[in-house]
Design a protein around this motif. Structure first.
Motif, short mmCIF file in Angstrom:
data_model
loop_
_atom_site.label_atom_id
_atom_site.label_comp_id
_atom_site.label_asym_id
_atom_site.label_seq_id
_atom_site.Cartn_x
_atom_site.Cartn_y
_atom_site.Cartn_z
N MET A 105 30.82 44.34 43.02
CA MET A 105 32.18 43.80 43.21
C MET A 105 33.08 44.16 42.03
O MET A 105 34.24 44.40 42.17
N ASP A 106 32.45 44.18 40.83
CA ASP A 106 33.27 44.48 39.64
C ASP A 106 33.74 45.92 39.64
O ASP A 106 32.98 46.83 39.94
N ILE A 107 34.99 46.10 39.29
CA ILE A 107 35.54 47.45 39.20
C ILE A 107 35.65 47.80 37.71
O ILE A 107 36.06 46.98 36.90
N ARG A 108 35.24 49.01 37.37
CA ARG A 108 35.26 49.43 35.97
C ARG A 108 36.66 49.36 35.39
O ARG A 108 37.64 49.66 36.08
N PRO A 109 36.80 49.02 34.07
CA PRO A 109 38.12 49.06 33.43
C PRO A 109 38.80 50.41 33.64
O PRO A 109 38.14 51.45 33.67
N ASN A 110 40.10 50.36 33.79
CA ASN A 110 40.86 51.53 34.21
C ASN A 110 42.23 51.49 33.53
O ASN A 110 42.71 50.42 33.17
N ASN A 111 42.85 52.65 33.38
CA ASN A 111 44.22 52.70 32.84
C ASN A 111 45.19 51.99 33.78
O ASN A 111 46.26 51.55 33.37
N THR A 112 44.81 51.93 35.04
CA THR A 112 45.73 51.42 36.06
C THR A 112 45.29 50.04 36.53
O THR A 112 44.11 49.83 36.84
N ILE A 113 46.24 49.11 36.55
CA ILE A 113 45.92 47.80 37.13
C ILE A 113 46.64 47.68 38.47
O ILE A 113 47.73 48.23 38.67
N TYR A 114 45.98 46.97 39.38
CA TYR A 114 46.51 46.77 40.72
C TYR A 114 46.92 45.30 40.82
O TYR A 114 46.14 44.40 40.49
N ILE A 115 48.16 45.05 41.21
CA ILE A 115 48.69 43.68 41.29
C ILE A 115 49.06 43.39 42.73
O ILE A 115 49.72 44.20 43.38
N ASN A 116 48.63 42.22 43.23
CA ASN A 116 49.12 41.83 44.55
C ASN A 116 49.57 40.37 44.52
O ASN A 116 49.63 39.76 43.47
N ASN A 117 49.92 39.87 45.70
CA ASN A 117 50.53 38.54 45.83
C ASN A 117 51.91 38.50 45.18
O ASN A 117 52.36 37.48 44.67
N LEU A 118 52.61 39.64 45.18
CA LEU A 118 53.97 39.68 44.62
C LEU A 118 54.98 39.20 45.67
O LEU A 118 54.74 39.33 46.88
N LYS A 133 48.95 54.01 29.40
CA LYS A 133 48.42 55.20 28.73
C LYS A 133 46.98 54.94 28.27
O LYS A 133 46.13 55.81 28.34
N GLU A 134 46.72 53.72 27.79
CA GLU A 134 45.40 53.39 27.25
C GLU A 134 44.69 52.38 28.15
O GLU A 134 45.31 51.44 28.66
N ILE A 135 43.37 52.54 28.28
CA ILE A 135 42.58 51.59 29.08
C ILE A 135 42.65 50.18 28.48
O ILE A 135 42.74 49.19 29.19
N GLN A 136 42.63 50.10 27.13
CA GLN A 136 42.66 48.79 26.46
C GLN A 136 43.92 48.01 26.85
O GLN A 136 43.87 46.78 27.00
N SER A 137 45.03 48.72 27.03
CA SER A 137 46.28 48.05 27.43
C SER A 137 46.11 47.40 28.80
O SER A 137 46.53 46.27 29.02
N GLY A 138 45.47 48.14 29.72
CA GLY A 138 45.24 47.59 31.06
C GLY A 138 44.34 46.36 31.00
O GLY A 138 44.58 45.36 31.67
N THR A 139 43.32 46.42 30.14
CA THR A 139 42.39 45.29 29.98
C THR A 139 43.12 44.05 29.46
O THR A 139 42.98 42.95 29.98
N ASN A 140 43.93 44.24 28.41
CA ASN A 140 44.68 43.11 27.82
C ASN A 140 45.67 42.53 28.83
O ASN A 140 45.84 41.30 28.91
N ALA A 141 46.34 43.41 29.56
CA ALA A 141 47.33 42.95 30.54
C ALA A 141 46.65 42.12 31.63
O ALA A 141 47.13 41.06 32.01
N LEU A 142 45.50 42.60 32.11
CA LEU A 142 44.78 41.89 33.17
C LEU A 142 44.36 40.50 32.70
O LEU A 142 44.57 39.51 33.40
N ARG A 143 43.83 40.44 31.49
CA ARG A 143 43.36 39.14 30.97
C ARG A 143 44.52 38.17 30.73
O ARG A 143 44.44 36.99 31.01
N SER A 144 45.60 38.69 30.15
CA SER A 144 46.70 37.81 29.73
C SER A 144 47.59 37.36 30.89
O SER A 144 48.13 36.27 30.87
N MET A 145 47.77 38.23 31.89
CA MET A 145 48.77 37.95 32.92
C MET A 145 48.17 37.49 34.25
O MET A 145 48.90 37.26 35.20
N GLN A 146 46.84 37.35 34.30
CA GLN A 146 46.21 36.89 35.55
C GLN A 146 46.76 35.52 35.94
O GLN A 146 46.75 34.60 35.15
N GLY A 147 47.30 35.41 37.14
CA GLY A 147 47.84 34.12 37.60
C GLY A 147 49.21 33.79 37.06
O GLY A 147 49.74 32.70 37.30
N PHE A 148 49.84 34.71 36.31
CA PHE A 148 51.17 34.47 35.72
C PHE A 148 52.20 34.26 36.86
O PHE A 148 52.25 35.05 37.80
#
Length: 214
Positions: free
Chosen positions: A1-14, A57-72
């Motif tokens: 089920m887990d998807i590997r960290p990626n430069n790209t994040i997918y957002i839904n429920n917008l 540009k960086e995978i780490q940015s995607g990781t931080n964004a996912l963690r910080s903005m989940q449920g925002f």
């Protein structure tokens, strides 16, 4: 089920009622704090409504964004974020087209941005001699400058409402480059000021924040 960290994040429920261009600008405003964004893709087709991809540009940015903005809460709906599947055709195509796209170089606006800086701060007739000219005393109201033309009340609210004590954003009629943001008290406004000082709403506009004059 887990998807590997990626430069790209997918957002839904917008929120599907938001226009595509406004949605992309607002996503840029809240996600650029995590790192350089190469592209934001929001499609208004029936299948892709309420969804967007943010390519960092960086995978780490995607990781931080996912963690910080989940449920925002974004336009009154909590964002659901996950890494984009690495084999996604959409993203492969986007990355392909993005690599070929030359970067837009816009020197004229930057030279205009430099012009206002030549004004000497200490010549302000409203200043009281002997006080510190660089900084106003703490105030629960913040004064924002160097905002881009497309700044909206919603965009600024989303940036500042992540801080405790946020009350409201006040735009100035006929002025796109300045705004006021009010908090419950000076400590809370100070925390937001420190955190967002120099925040780039767009790549060419780093927001300047000071305490409003009392």
């Amino acid at each position: 089920m887990d998807i590997r960290p990626n430069n790209t994040i997918y957002i839904n429920n917008l929120n599907e009622k938001i226009k595509k261009e406004e949605l992309k600008k607002s996503l840029y405003a809240i996600f650029s704090q995590f790192g350089q964004i190469l592209d934001i893709v929001a499609l208004k087709t029936l299948k892709m409504r309420g969804q967007a991809f943010v390519i960092f540009k960086e995978i780490q940015s995607g990781t931080n964004a996912l963690r910080s903005m989940q449920g925002f809460p974004f336009y009154d709906k909590p964002m659901r974020i996950q890494y984009s599947k690495s084999d996604s055709d959409v993203i492969a195509k986007i990355k392909g087209t993005f690599a070929e796209r030359p970067k837009k170089i816009r020197p004229p606006p930057s030279s205009n941005d430099d012009a206002p800086k030549k004004k000497k701060k200490n010549k302000d007739p409203n200043r009281v001699p002997g006080t510190n000219n660089a900084e106003q005393p703490p105030n629960q109201i913040l004064f924002l400058t160097n905002l881009p033309d497309e700044t909206s009340e919603m965009m600024l609210s989303m940036l500042f409402n992540q801080f405790p004590g946020f009350k409201e954003v006040r735009l100035v009629p006929n002025r796109h480059d300045i705004a006021f943001v009010e908090f419950e008290n000076e400590l809370q406004s100070g925390a937001a000021k420190d955190a967002l000082q120099g925040f780039k709403i767009t790549p060419t506009h780093a927001m300047k924040i000071s305490f409003a004059k009392k």
